[in-house]
Write a protein that holds these residues in place. Structure first.
Motif, PDB file in Angstrom:
ATOM      1  N   ALA A   1      34.350  38.987  18.906  1.00 48.30           N
ATOM      2  CA  ALA A   1      34.587  37.898  17.957  1.00 48.30           C
ATOM      3  C   ALA A   1      33.618  36.741  18.209  1.00 48.30           C
ATOM      4  CB  ALA A   1      36.030  37.418  18.050  1.00 48.30           C
ATOM      5  N   LEU A   2      33.365  36.428  19.475  1.00 51.31           N
ATOM      6  CA  LEU A   2      32.415  35.367  19.813  1.00 51.31           C
ATOM      7  C   LEU A   2      31.018  35.715  19.317  1.00 51.31           C
ATOM      8  CD1 LEU A   2      31.646  32.731  21.263  1.00 51.31           C
ATOM      9  CD2 LEU A   2      31.373  34.079  23.350  1.00 51.31           C
TER      10      LEU A   2
ATOM     11  N   ASP B   1      29.721  40.273  29.196  1.00 53.94           N
ATOM     12  CA  ASP B   1      31.021  39.600  29.116  1.00 53.94           C
ATOM     13  C   ASP B   1      31.627  39.425  30.502  1.00 53.94           C
ATOM     14  OD1 ASP B   1      33.434  38.505  28.076  1.00 53.94           O
ATOM     15  OD2 ASP B   1      34.341  40.494  28.178  1.00 53.94           O
ATOM     16  N   GLU B   2      31.599  40.464  31.311  1.00 55.51           N
ATOM     17  CA  GLU B   2      32.199  40.389  32.647  1.00 55.51           C
ATOM     18  C   GLU B   2      31.491  39.366  33.529  1.00 55.51           C
ATOM     19  OE1 GLU B   2      32.132  44.388  34.113  1.00 55.51           O
ATOM     20  OE2 GLU B   2      33.737  45.046  32.770  1.00 55.51           O
ATOM     21  N   HIS B   3      30.177  39.285  33.430  1.00 57.44           N
ATOM     22  CA  HIS B   3      29.413  38.376  34.288  1.00 57.44           C
ATOM     23  C   HIS B   3      29.412  36.929  33.795  1.00 57.44           C
ATOM     24  CE1 HIS B   3      27.924  42.157  35.955  1.00 57.44           C
ATOM     25  NE2 HIS B   3      27.587  41.446  37.015  1.00 57.44           N
ATOM     26  N   LEU B   4      29.491  36.727  32.475  1.00 52.72           N
ATOM     27  CA  LEU B   4      29.340  35.380  31.943  1.00 52.72           C
ATOM     28  C   LEU B   4      30.607  34.764  31.364  1.00 52.72           C
ATOM     29  CD1 LEU B   4      25.916  35.736  30.100  1.00 52.72           C
ATOM     30  CD2 LEU B   4      26.348  34.828  32.378  1.00 52.72           C
TER      31      LEU B   4
ATOM     32  N   ASP C   1      30.239  37.748  16.871  1.00 51.79           N
ATOM     33  CA  ASP C   1      30.258  37.667  15.409  1.00 51.79           C
ATOM     34  C   ASP C   1      30.144  36.220  14.942  1.00 51.79           C
ATOM     35  OD1 ASP C   1      30.503  40.406  15.290  1.00 51.79           O
ATOM     36  OD2 ASP C   1      32.667  40.382  14.917  1.00 51.79           O
ATOM     37  N   THR C   2      30.835  35.326  15.633  1.00 53.49           N
ATOM     38  CA  THR C   2      30.791  33.905  15.283  1.00 53.49           C
ATOM     39  C   THR C   2      29.388  33.351  15.477  1.00 53.49           C
ATOM     40  OG1 THR C   2      33.098  33.628  15.921  1.00 53.49           O
ATOM     41  CG2 THR C   2      31.762  31.636  15.794  1.00 53.49           C
ATOM     42  N   LEU C   3      28.747  33.690  16.594  1.00 57.77           N
ATOM     43  CA  LEU C   3      27.379  33.210  16.838  1.00 57.77           C
ATOM     44  C   LEU C   3      26.417  33.725  15.778  1.00 57.77           C
ATOM     45  CD1 LEU C   3      27.203  33.527  20.718  1.00 57.77           C
ATOM     46  CD2 LEU C   3      27.416  31.446  19.355  1.00 57.77           C
ATOM     47  N   ILE C   4      26.583  34.960  15.383  1.00 55.20           N
ATOM     48  CA  ILE C   4      25.721  35.523  14.336  1.00 55.20           C
ATOM     49  C   ILE C   4      25.974  34.796  13.023  1.00 55.20           C
ATOM     50  CG2 ILE C   4      25.321  37.588  12.925  1.00 55.20           C
ATOM     51  CD1 ILE C   4      25.795  39.192  15.593  1.00 55.20           C
ATOM     52  N   GLN C   5      27.236  34.534  12.720  1.00 54.56           N
ATOM     53  CA  GLN C   5      27.577  33.819  11.491  1.00 54.56           C
ATOM     54  C   GLN C   5      26.977  32.411  11.499  1.00 54.56           C
ATOM     55  OE1 GLN C   5      31.760  33.422  10.809  1.00 54.56           O
ATOM     56  NE2 GLN C   5      31.497  32.466   8.823  1.00 54.56           N
ATOM     57  N   LEU C   6      27.037  31.742  12.645  1.00 53.74           N
ATOM     58  CA  LEU C   6      26.504  30.381  12.733  1.00 53.74           C
ATOM     59  C   LEU C   6      24.986  30.346  12.595  1.00 53.74           C
ATOM     60  CD1 LEU C   6      28.702  28.938  15.603  1.00 53.74           C
ATOM     61  CD2 LEU C   6      28.799  28.354  13.173  1.00 53.74           C
ATOM     62  N   ARG C   7      24.325  31.424  12.944  1.00 53.00           N
ATOM     63  CA  ARG C   7      22.863  31.472  12.853  1.00 53.00           C
ATOM     64  C   ARG C   7      22.371  31.757  11.450  1.00 53.00           C
ATOM     65  NH1 ARG C   7      20.405  35.544  16.715  1.00 53.00           N
ATOM     66  NH2 ARG C   7      18.580  34.781  15.639  1.00 53.00           N
TER      67      ARG C   7
ATOM     68  N   ALA D   1      38.412  30.385  10.880  1.00 49.79           N
ATOM     69  CA  ALA D   1      39.003  31.678  11.230  1.00 49.79           C
ATOM     70  C   ALA D   1      38.200  32.372  12.326  1.00 49.79           C
ATOM     71  CB  ALA D   1      39.096  32.563   9.993  1.00 49.79           C
ATOM     72  N   ALA D   2      36.878  32.310  12.226  1.00 51.54           N
ATOM     73  CA  ALA D   2      36.024  32.949  13.234  1.00 51.54           C
ATOM     74  C   ALA D   2      36.189  32.280  14.589  1.00 51.54           C
ATOM     75  CB  ALA D   2      34.564  32.903  12.792  1.00 51.54           C
ATOM     76  N   LEU D   3      36.232  30.952  14.603  1.00 51.29           N
ATOM     77  CA  LEU D   3      36.400  30.235  15.872  1.00 51.29           C
ATOM     78  C   LEU D   3      37.781  30.481  16.468  1.00 51.29           C
ATOM     79  CD1 LEU D   3      34.646  26.855  15.042  1.00 51.29           C
ATOM     80  CD2 LEU D   3      33.826  28.656  16.582  1.00 51.29           C
ATOM     81  N   THR D   4      38.795  30.525  15.634  1.00 51.12           N
ATOM     82  CA  THR D   4      40.154  30.798  16.115  1.00 51.12           C
ATOM     83  C   THR D   4      40.220  32.165  16.759  1.00 51.12           C
ATOM     84  OG1 THR D   4      41.130  29.378  14.441  1.00 51.12           O
ATOM     85  CG2 THR D   4      42.563  31.047  15.403  1.00 51.12           C
ATOM     86  N   GLU D   5      39.555  33.138  16.150  1.00 51.07           N
ATOM     87  CA  GLU D   5      39.557  34.484  16.693  1.00 51.07           C
ATOM     88  C   GLU D   5      38.743  34.579  17.978  1.00 51.07           C
ATOM     89  OE1 GLU D   5      38.117  38.954  15.368  1.00 51.07           O
ATOM     90  OE2 GLU D   5      38.458  37.441  13.828  1.00 51.07           O
ATOM     91  N   ALA D   6      37.637  33.827  18.056  1.00 52.03           N
ATOM     92  CA  ALA D   6      36.721  33.937  19.191  1.00 52.03           C
ATOM     93  C   ALA D   6      37.180  33.157  20.407  1.00 52.03           C
ATOM     94  CB  ALA D   6      35.332  33.464  18.788  1.00 52.03           C
ATOM     95  N   LEU D   7      37.815  32.012  20.189  1.00 52.54           N
ATOM     96  CA  LEU D   7      38.176  31.161  21.326  1.00 52.54           C
ATOM     97  C   LEU D   7      39.531  31.547  21.889  1.00 52.54           C
ATOM     98  CD1 LEU D   7      37.007  27.765  19.836  1.00 52.54           C
ATOM     99  CD2 LEU D   7      35.834  29.165  21.532  1.00 52.54           C
ATOM    100  N   PRO D   8      39.659  31.507  23.209  1.00 51.84           N
ATOM    101  CA  PRO D   8      40.946  31.863  23.817  1.00 51.84           C
ATOM    102  C   PRO D   8      41.984  30.786  23.533  1.00 51.84           C
ATOM    103  CG  PRO D   8      39.446  31.063  25.491  1.00 51.84           C
ATOM    104  CD  PRO D   8      38.660  31.148  24.210  1.00 51.84           C
ATOM    105  N   PRO D   9      43.239  31.183  23.385  1.00 57.78           N
ATOM    106  CA  PRO D   9      44.280  30.178  23.180  1.00 57.78           C
ATOM    107  C   PRO D   9      44.501  29.378  24.462  1.00 57.78           C
ATOM    108  CG  PRO D   9      45.247  32.366  23.399  1.00 57.78           C
ATOM    109  CD  PRO D   9      43.750  32.542  23.387  1.00 57.78           C
ATOM    110  N   LEU D  10      44.832  28.101  24.300  1.00 54.48           N
ATOM    111  CA  LEU D  10      45.105  27.251  25.455  1.00 54.48           C
ATOM    112  C   LEU D  10      46.575  27.368  25.829  1.00 54.48           C
ATOM    113  CD1 LEU D  10      43.125  24.033  24.488  1.00 54.48           C
ATOM    114  CD2 LEU D  10      42.466  25.801  26.114  1.00 54.48           C
ATOM    115  N   SER D  11      46.822  27.435  27.102  1.00 54.80           N
ATOM    116  CA  SER D  11      48.204  27.531  27.567  1.00 54.80           C
ATOM    117  C   SER D  11      48.900  26.183  27.416  1.00 54.80           C
ATOM    118  CB  SER D  11      48.238  27.967  29.035  1.00 54.80           C
ATOM    119  OG  SER D  11      47.787  26.915  29.858  1.00 54.80           O
ATOM    120  N   THR D  12      50.205  26.242  27.295  1.00 49.45           N
ATOM    121  CA  THR D  12      51.006  25.023  27.188  1.00 49.45           C
ATOM    122  C   THR D  12      50.845  24.171  28.436  1.00 49.45           C
ATOM    123  OG1 THR D  12      52.573  26.221  25.807  1.00 49.45           O
ATOM    124  CG2 THR D  12      53.347  24.169  26.761  1.00 49.45           C
TER     125      THR D  12
END
Length: 110
Positions: free
Chosen positions: A36-37, A23-26, A39-45, A60-71
């Motif tokens: 969450a990401l 996570d830190e490197h990539l 888990d989402t990849l495993i679910q998609l597979r 729900a999985a994508l919402t949890e995995a993806l960072p929120p966009l700033s205004t």
């Protein structure tokens, strides 16, 4: 394994330390969002996903995995899209002007 890798890599003692390093490197998502990401990849597979996808679970999985966009970022994107549309209109106008100028020059030569 540590001796074999020597200066060519790193051995992690736990799966958690390996996941943290990945996570830190990539991604730089942080522990919760990285989990969450994954888990989402495993679910998609899952083979059954293509047969009967559950849009609510996937959303729900994508919402949890993806960072929120700033205004600010959303505002910048909206401004860029508006500017792109304005640039497209100007380009169209310039192309029309070039055609008219080209036609005028061709008429003057004849």
């Amino acid at each position: 394994m540590r001796e074999t890798l020597a200066d060519h890599g790193q051995v992690y003692d736990t799966a958690a330390s390996y996941r943290r390093a990945v996570d830190e490197h990539l991604f730089q998502l942080g522990n919760a969002r990285y989990s969450a990401l994954m888990d989402t990849l495993i679910q998609l597979r899952q083979p059954q996903l293509s047969k009967k996808p559950d849009e609510a679970n996937l959303s729900a999985a994508l919402t949890e995995a993806l960072p929120p966009l700033s205004t600010d970022l959303l505002t910048d994107v909206a401004d860029a899209l508006n500017q792109l549309e304005e640039d497209r209109r100007q380009l169209h106008d310039y192309q029309a002007l070039a055609r008219h100028v080209g036609q005028g020059c061709a008429s003057a030569i004849m």
